[in-house]
Design a protein around this motif. Sequence first.
Motif, short mmCIF file in Angstrom:
data_model
loop_
_atom_site.label_atom_id
_atom_site.label_comp_id
_atom_site.label_asym_id
_atom_site.label_seq_id
_atom_site.Cartn_x
_atom_site.Cartn_y
_atom_site.Cartn_z
N LEU A 1 -27.67 -9.32 45.95
CA LEU A 1 -27.63 -9.96 44.23
C LEU A 1 -29.30 -8.98 44.05
N LEU A 2 -29.77 -8.70 44.87
CA LEU A 2 -31.65 -7.52 44.50
C LEU A 2 -31.21 -5.99 44.24
N TYR A 3 -29.65 -5.55 45.47
CA TYR A 3 -30.13 -4.29 45.27
C TYR A 3 -28.79 -4.12 44.37
N ASP A 4 -27.60 -4.79 44.86
CA ASP A 4 -26.54 -4.27 44.23
C ASP A 4 -26.82 -4.64 43.02
N SER B 1 -45.05 -7.77 46.24
CA SER B 1 -44.06 -9.61 46.62
C SER B 1 -42.77 -8.90 46.47
N GLY B 2 -42.36 -8.53 45.89
CA GLY B 2 -40.51 -7.71 45.87
C GLY B 2 -40.32 -6.44 47.25
N LEU B 3 -41.64 -5.69 47.40
CA LEU B 3 -41.19 -4.95 48.30
C LEU B 3 -41.27 -5.73 49.98
N LEU B 4 -42.00 -6.72 50.07
CA LEU B 4 -41.83 -7.49 51.38
C LEU B 4 -40.34 -8.12 51.15
N VAL B 5 -40.57 -8.78 49.95
CA VAL B 5 -38.96 -9.29 50.10
C VAL B 5 -37.42 -8.71 50.31
N MET B 6 -37.86 -7.29 50.04
CA MET B 6 -36.54 -6.21 50.16
C MET B 6 -36.87 -5.89 51.60
N LEU B 7 -37.56 -5.89 52.18
CA LEU B 7 -38.28 -5.80 53.60
C LEU B 7 -37.79 -6.82 54.25
N VAL B 8 -37.18 -7.79 54.80
CA VAL B 8 -37.16 -8.28 55.20
C VAL B 8 -35.88 -9.04 55.14
N VAL B 9 -34.81 -9.31 53.06
CA VAL B 9 -33.71 -9.01 53.22
C VAL B 9 -33.45 -7.66 53.87
N GLY C 1 -21.33 -13.87 54.02
CA GLY C 1 -21.38 -14.89 52.96
C GLY C 1 -22.46 -15.26 54.10
N ARG C 2 -23.48 -15.12 54.43
CA ARG C 2 -24.72 -15.63 54.60
C ARG C 2 -26.02 -15.55 53.90
N LEU C 3 -26.58 -16.87 53.78
CA LEU C 3 -27.56 -16.38 52.91
C LEU C 3 -28.41 -15.51 52.56
N PRO C 4 -29.00 -14.06 53.60
CA PRO C 4 -29.79 -13.04 53.27
C PRO C 4 -28.99 -12.56 52.45
N GLN C 5 -27.53 -12.24 53.46
CA GLN C 5 -27.45 -10.66 53.37
C GLN C 5 -26.57 -10.73 51.27
N LYS C 6 -26.34 -12.74 50.51
CA LYS C 6 -26.38 -12.75 49.82
C LYS C 6 -27.01 -12.48 48.78
N TRP D 1 -29.41 -4.98 58.05
CA TRP D 1 -29.32 -4.93 58.94
C TRP D 1 -29.02 -4.74 60.12
N ILE D 2 -29.39 -6.24 60.44
CA ILE D 2 -29.07 -7.11 61.70
C ILE D 2 -27.17 -7.25 61.85
N GLY D 3 -27.51 -7.91 60.83
CA GLY D 3 -25.62 -8.05 59.95
C GLY D 3 -24.96 -7.49 60.57
N GLY D 4 -25.64 -5.76 59.67
CA GLY D 4 -25.00 -4.85 60.33
C GLY D 4 -24.37 -5.13 62.17
N ARG D 5 -25.23 -4.51 62.57
CA ARG D 5 -25.54 -4.49 63.42
C ARG D 5 -24.04 -5.53 64.03
#
Lengths: 341, 267
Positions: free
Chosen positions: A231-234, A85-93, A222-227, A98-102
């Motif tokens: 939270l998950l990474y940092d 589950s953690g892997l999939l959530v992290m993969l999606v987020v 400020g978008r939710l997925p980035q937040k 990454w799309i946000g970075g682009r």
Amino acid sequence: MSSWKIFLIRLVTFLAGLYFFLLFITPEPIFKASPWSEAHSKISYGFVAVGVMALGIGLINIFWIHGSKVVFKRSGWFNSLSLISGLLVMLVVATVDWIGGREINNFGRHSAMLSAFAIDIVENKKNQLVLPEERLRIFKISVSEHLRERSLAANDVLSKIGSQDHFKATSIAVDISTVAADLASQIDKISLADFDQVKIFAAKLSELSALELSLKRIEVKGRLPQKIYGLLYDGLFVALGSAMFSLLAAYIAAAAFRAFRIKSWEAALMMFAALIVMLGQIPFGVYINKNLPALRFWLMQVPNSAAFKAINIGALVASLVIGFRVWLSLESSSFYRKKEK
Amino acid sequence: MEHATPVAIILLVALLAPVVIYIRRSKAGKEIFVRRIAGIDATEEAIGRAVEQGRPISFAFGMTEIGPLFYACLGVLYYVAKRAAKLKNKLLIPQRSPEAVAIVEDTIKEAYREVDRSENFDPTSVRFLSEEQFAYASGYMGIMHRENVGAAFLFGHFAGESLIMAEAGRQVGAMQVGASVDPEQTCFFITTCDYTLIGEEIFAASAYLSREPVQVGSLAGQDRAKLIFLVLIVIGILIATANSLLSLDLPNIDALINFNPGWFNHE
């Protein structure tokens, strides 16, 4: 393993090794003057491709081992489920991040490209099919069109930013409008007669690009997925890594206790050397004996360094020899057997 | 990309020549002496103890990427896997490098086939944990505790996680053999593991265990090749001493190795 597979592995290994061996022994001027130099950078992309495929192997391995545990509800299946589950959530987020970075890069890309175009017009005047005057005309039209919609785009981004970052974002948006207005007022004045003027204009376009990136970054972060990603990474992943690292402090103390038990002559010698190094390291050591820091320095730089170098030389020669053996597939025992069952 | 100087090419040939000679000698059946290394002898003891206790064996490569060191460790793993297969004991290989997973799996499969135990091969024995250093270390700790590992082999390149991993083995009372080419981590293994292989002993381990002529021959050859370094060190000391005592300006060894005729010049 069938004989043709072994042959294929040996052939590929040999050819790959031969390639790098020839690369190593070819003098640099000859290499750079040959078409090989250009081809080499393309060949290097192959390693990136192999790395990406390898990551796929890692993922397959995780899904295979932990997926089967979950499906057959073997012991510890719940841990496996949380891992997947953690892997999939992290993969999606992480993908959304990454799309946000682009999106951030795309927002400031046009200004940066126009800046590079301006520099190119003055620096590569001779090697172009289109005349520099014509290029400058195209540049002016492009910049005018670009600047016309920049303030609107900045306001559009600003409207999406929440109240928390609104003050900072507004100040950046005002800067964007100011720089865009400044550039719009100068666009008709630039000419090929004054290179410096064109370069200053290009620098201002770069400034505009940097401001656009800053504004878009605030909006995307400020978008939710980035937040969630933050939270998950940092907040979680980095913190857990730090927690693991901090375990070392306790373990080093336990290891030091075991290391400093004087059980033999060698252990006594090590204890004595360690005592000098530790006392020589701390400011208090000078009060015990003023020569302690110098003695510590000598211990670290001479006997310790000599031992390190001896270990490294031995390991390097052995690495070279193993590389040679693998290249020529000299050893058959470790990786594939001659005997077929 | 590094390109060799002429002296470096000569040095390369000089280093590999004794290896080729000794491999040929060894293949021809000439007996080559390999001194006893307690840490490698302990491999058998560790496996035996784990089997007696009915506890699994683990083999970790640490931070090792695919390269000469990885292949050196793979030789030891091949031996450990053969023994584990023969004695029908569980073998666990927590992996950090995804590139290595397929190679390790294949090696173990071959080891099981070698001792006619292919049916006992467990594809889940090779476990990719994480590429991130401490995530890998925490995964390893978890495996050590959950599986109650009886013998742990820590072979390869290790960094800050070495002590964390070795302590995890110690906590579950596993017999541990550590081997690293990183001098900074070797001292942690010495304090925590039952046996430690220092530096290049890790490269000798496979030859020592398998007694394969190619490996034993190349081991003897590389020992002779090191004499070249010894000679270079002595020459370097003499040059430095002469320069210092007699105020000379002789070129040092570094300048000799980097000597370039015109057409070899780096830009």
